[in-house]
Design an enzyme around this catalytic site. Sequence first.
Site, PDB file in Angstrom:
ATOM      1  N   ARG A 182      47.641  39.961  35.065  1.00 14.30           N
ATOM      2  CA  ARG A 182      46.587  41.546  34.747  1.00 14.30           C
ATOM      3  C   ARG A 182      46.376  40.397  36.045  1.00 14.30           C
ATOM      4  NH1 ARG A 182      44.270  43.994  29.668  1.00 14.30           N
ATOM      5  NH2 ARG A 182      43.659  44.542  31.392  1.00 14.30           N
ATOM      6  N   CYS A 241      36.507  39.269  30.354  1.00 12.48           N
ATOM      7  CA  CYS A 241      38.098  39.944  30.225  1.00 12.48           C
ATOM      8  C   CYS A 241      37.951  41.314  30.838  1.00 12.48           C
ATOM      9  CB  CYS A 241      38.455  40.094  28.786  1.00 12.48           C
ATOM     10  SG  CYS A 241      37.392  40.423  28.165  1.00 12.48           S
TER      11      CYS A 241
END
Length: 284
Positions: A182, A241
């Site tokens: 990711r 995040c």
Amino acid sequence: MPLAQLISAAQLQQRLGQPNLLILDCRAALDDLSYGQRSYVEGHIPGAQFADLERDLSGPIHKGITGRHPLPEPAQLLQRLREWGMHTHSEVVLYDDNPGAFAARAWWLLAWLGKREGVYLLDGGLKAWREASGALTTELPTPALGTFSGKPDASLLINAVQLQQRLGNSQMTLLDARGLPRFKGEVEPIDPVAGHIPGAQCAVFTDNLDSDGHFLSASQLHKRFATYLAERPVSELVAYCGSGVTACHNLFALCLAGYPLAPLYAGSWSEWITDDARPVATGD
């Protein structure tokens, strides 16, 4: 007293029933919003209250403005904590059945509101509790109203504007807690844009744990984060995040390692990408 503290399943078993103990079950699943409540009802640690990631540990989402898990309104969270029976001097134990990210989000929120002592993460989570033959119950606790009061600490946060102004600062260490695919932008199962904030380093939060799901030792964690910091000052570290949840795991681990509590970019990637003017990077 250290800001980040762990409690073992055996230690928690010895403390069950103490009048000043508050246990919060923080189980959640990002792909199944009813999972946490459903799991709690099916069985939880005796005396535990359920803290819902979406309703209790996050605020309302405003599409195109906020990320997926904006911070809750302080007054609303304080009221919820009091409803769970929390007092200023309560000992609080937090757990989930994942690598501890949802429990760490609750830990960070308590620190944000000024609860800096007597807060523990159950090391190894519910898996460790079961392996220690810990009992589960379906009985729902009915605590008396607590008296805890707190005030949010703005120094623990950095917003998107402030972060964008600091991009390119050679002294900043920007840690992204998401998985490497990711981070690189190779896959993106949740958000509409793939990649990471320019200048960030990938510091996968699950690497704070050993193969059994327990936190690494303080010395191991210190060595881990020292690698990311290099010679840069820890005072310039920022954590983020996908939506401000797993970054709290890194912040907890940093404190376990003896570092001070660094600022959180709470909106994180899911907020960052709501503005096309903010730069995006892919690859390493």
